[in-house]
Design a protein around this motif. Structure first.
Motif, PDB file in Angstrom:
ATOM      1  N   PRO A   1       0.824  -1.216   0.000  1.00 17.09           N
ATOM      2  CA  PRO A   1       0.000   0.000   0.000  1.00 17.09           C
ATOM      3  C   PRO A   1       0.855   1.261   0.000  1.00 17.09           C
ATOM      4  O   PRO A   1       1.996   1.253   0.476  1.00 17.09           O
ATOM      5  N   SER A   2       0.290   2.360  -0.514  1.00 15.67           N
ATOM      6  CA  SER A   2       1.052   3.617  -0.603  1.00 15.67           C
ATOM      7  C   SER A   2       0.680   4.583   0.513  1.00 15.67           C
ATOM      8  O   SER A   2       1.041   5.750   0.435  1.00 15.67           O
ATOM      9  N   TRP A   3      -0.028   4.105   1.541  1.00 15.45           N
ATOM     10  CA  TRP A   3      -0.432   4.888   2.720  1.00 15.45           C
ATOM     11  C   TRP A   3      -0.263   6.400   2.562  1.00 15.45           C
ATOM     12  O   TRP A   3       0.856   6.924   2.599  1.00 15.45           O
ATOM     13  N   ALA A   4      -1.388   7.105   2.449  1.00 14.94           N
ATOM     14  CA  ALA A   4      -1.366   8.570   2.399  1.00 14.94           C
ATOM     15  C   ALA A   4      -1.020   9.145   3.774  1.00 14.94           C
ATOM     16  O   ALA A   4      -0.470  10.233   3.873  1.00 14.94           O
ATOM     17  N   GLN A   5      -1.379   8.407   4.826  1.00 16.64           N
ATOM     18  CA  GLN A   5      -1.033   8.787   6.195  1.00 16.64           C
ATOM     19  C   GLN A   5      -0.240   7.639   6.820  1.00 16.64           C
ATOM     20  O   GLN A   5       0.429   6.898   6.114  1.00 16.64           O
ATOM     21  N   GLU A   6      -0.325   7.505   8.136  1.00 17.43           N
ATOM     22  CA  GLU A   6       0.403   6.427   8.802  1.00 17.43           C
ATOM     23  C   GLU A   6      -0.200   5.077   8.404  1.00 17.43           C
ATOM     24  O   GLU A   6      -1.420   4.965   8.220  1.00 17.43           O
TER      25      GLU A   6
END
Ligand SMILES: [Zn+2]
Ligand SMILES: [Zn+2]
Length: 222
Positions: A160-165
């Motif tokens: 995943p490219s996680w926009a946040q933590e």
């Protein structure tokens, strides 16, 4: 000892980019936006708490190199009227029992349903609110960047490219949910539908124990 012996390179997990085709479908197709859902025999078409049948946004067969979910059929349904970010409800450090049916304040139940099916066959009816389009899956190398993030794209498998933590959840059954599919922020599926989860980026985390066909949590970030 050489420097290269002490460094571990990031794990590159099998990944498949998902592309939406342009030519509308006229027959049941396992990898599609809209179209005829492929469901297990006992699985009805999901309904929202409002009584409306949920829209089938997309479905696909999970490729055989994706660990835990190889060969499962993934379907993402979402109400056309109710739309909010998902809000994880926890109890004793786990997602609440039957979280796929549990209250999602202020809603009495979730307005989405994500399913993993294992003996899926096409149902007779076609999703009415979306133009049925084919999905094509293409293997690609989703090498994590220096922060351990994968590419921000519509994909199954990979990282995943996680926009946040990064978010991690324990299923009600005790298994750690495993990331399986990502829908990029603001992705439009056409027809008379709005974006899923108000257009948040979606990271689908699923139960590797397959404790229930609906044991999938849609993490939302932006
Ligand atoms: Zn609804
Ligand atoms: Zn589970």
């Amino acid at each position: 000892m050489a420097e290269s012996d002490t460094k571990t390179s990031p794990t590159v997990l099998p990944a498949h980019a998902i592309d939406v085709g342009a030519e509308p479908l006229d027959r049941p197709t396992r990898n599609s936006v809209g179209g005829q859902p492929f469901l297990d025999e006992a699985q009805p078409w999901p309904e929202c708490f409002c009584g409306e049948r949920m829209a089938l946004f997309f479905q696909l067969d999970i490729p055989l190199d994706v660990e835990h979910f190889a060969g499962d059929h993934l379907l993402v349904f979402h109400c056309r009227t109710h739309n909010d970010p998902s809000d994880p409800q926890l109890s004793a450090g786990r997602l609440v029992p039957r979280y796929w049916d549990a209250p999602q304040p202020p809603h009495p139940r979730p307005f989405w349903r994500v399913l993993l099916q294992r003996a899926a066959k096409p149902v007779a009816e076609t999703e009415p609110s979306l133009i049925a389009l084919p999905l094509t899956l293409t293997a690609f190398v989703d090498t994590p960047d220096s922060h351990g993030l994968g590419s921000q794209t519509f994909k199954v498998g990979g990282t995943p490219s996680w926009a946040q933590e990064p978010e991690h959840y324990t299923c009600a059954c005790g298994a750690e949910l495993v990331y399986v599919c990502q829908v990029p922020e603001g992705m439009e599926f056409g027809g008379d539908t709005d974006a899923l989860f108000l257009g948040n980026e979606i990271y689908l985390l699923a139960c590797p124990a397959h404790c229930d066909p609906a044991a999938v949590w849609p993490v939302n970030q932006n």
